[in-house]
Design an enzyme around this catalytic site. Structure first.
Site, PDB file in Angstrom:
ATOM      1  N   LYS A 122      14.633  32.093   4.762  1.00  0.00           N
ATOM      2  CA  LYS A 122      16.048  32.405   4.519  1.00  0.00           C
ATOM      3  C   LYS A 122      16.810  32.519   5.840  1.00  0.00           C
ATOM      4  CE  LYS A 122      18.813  36.144   2.687  1.00  0.00           C
ATOM      5  NZ  LYS A 122      18.621  37.441   3.322  1.00  0.00           N
ATOM      6  N   ASP A 141      19.648  34.069  -1.186  1.00  0.00           N
ATOM      7  CA  ASP A 141      19.750  35.533  -1.115  1.00  0.00           C
ATOM      8  C   ASP A 141      19.894  36.052  -2.545  1.00  0.00           C
ATOM      9  OD1 ASP A 141      22.316  35.069  -1.930  1.00  0.00           O
ATOM     10  OD2 ASP A 141      23.274  36.213  -0.334  1.00  0.00           O
TER      11      ASP A 141
END
Ligand code: SF4
Length: 211
Positions: A122, A141
């Site tokens: 991420k 997310d």
């Protein structure tokens, strides 16, 4: 193009029409600042991170500077952010590795970014997509994960698997912006508590919650 990809393209078009200025909400001036801000943003708000980072970057603007102090010296600068002790260790270790192993320059590739402490896909995707303009993956997310499910883009629940499904559905050039668009819709309409389901034409057209 499959039917699912066609639908994904229509969703993307609707989202970018609604949020043409969607962008990374973290404040940064260079790849190092974005890397640090993104590490700090785990389980914290972007607003809270943006409040803390100006003083941090003023005192330690480079990996060399951040690596030259102890983690204990970094802690007070980020103490308003959740999990700050562990995050101080991560940004210190990352700065040290960047300084020692990468010539003081944040690596612009996934393989090396993943070697840094506190950096998983991420964070690496945030840095590559926003600081380097490289679409190597989709940032998943909490908003992206939630919206991807509600818009019927995936049945997966684990971020890595959701990311793979999104990468199959959307053209690579759109991956970074796709995340910004879903985050924006998540923050403004599909809020965790009190989703405004009736207020958006995008929801009416694409969400599985709407009958
Ligand atoms: S209809 Fe409601 S649940 Fe579905 S995406 Fe919109 S706000 Fe979220």
């Amino acid at each position: 193009m499959t039917k699912k990809q066609q639908r994904a393209a229509e969703l993307y078009k609707a989202l970018i029409t609604q949020y043409p200025d969607a962008h990374c909400a973290l404040h940064y001036n260079n790849p190092f600042e974005l890397l640090v801000a993104t590490i700090l943003s785990a389980q914290a708000t972007d607003v809270g991170v943006n409040k803390a980072t100006p003083a941090l970057f003023k005192k330690h603007p480079t990996p060399q500077s951040m690596a030259s102090v102890t983690t204990e010296e970094l802690e007070p600068l980020i103490s308003t952010i959740g999990l700050f002790r562990n995050k101080a260790k991560s940004i210190h270790a990352s700065a040290t590795m960047i300084e020692n192993d990468f010539g003081g320059v944040v690596p612009a590739n996934m393989k090396d970014l993943l070697k840094l402490r506190g950096v998983a896909r991420k964070t690496a995707n945030v840095v590559l997509g926003n600081a380097f303009g490289k679409n190597e993956g989709v940032v998943v997310d909490t908003h992206v994960g939630r919206l991807a499910g509600r818009f019927g883009l995936t049945k997966e629940t684990k971020p890595e698997k959701i990311e793979k499904d999104l990468m199959k559905l959307f053209p690579q050039d759109d991956w970074t912006m796709l995340s910004h668009l879903l985050v924006r819709h998540g923050r403004e309409v599909c809020k965790k508590r009190g989703a405004l389901c009736d207020s958006s034409e995008i929801c009416q057209a694409f969400c599985s919650n709407v009958s």
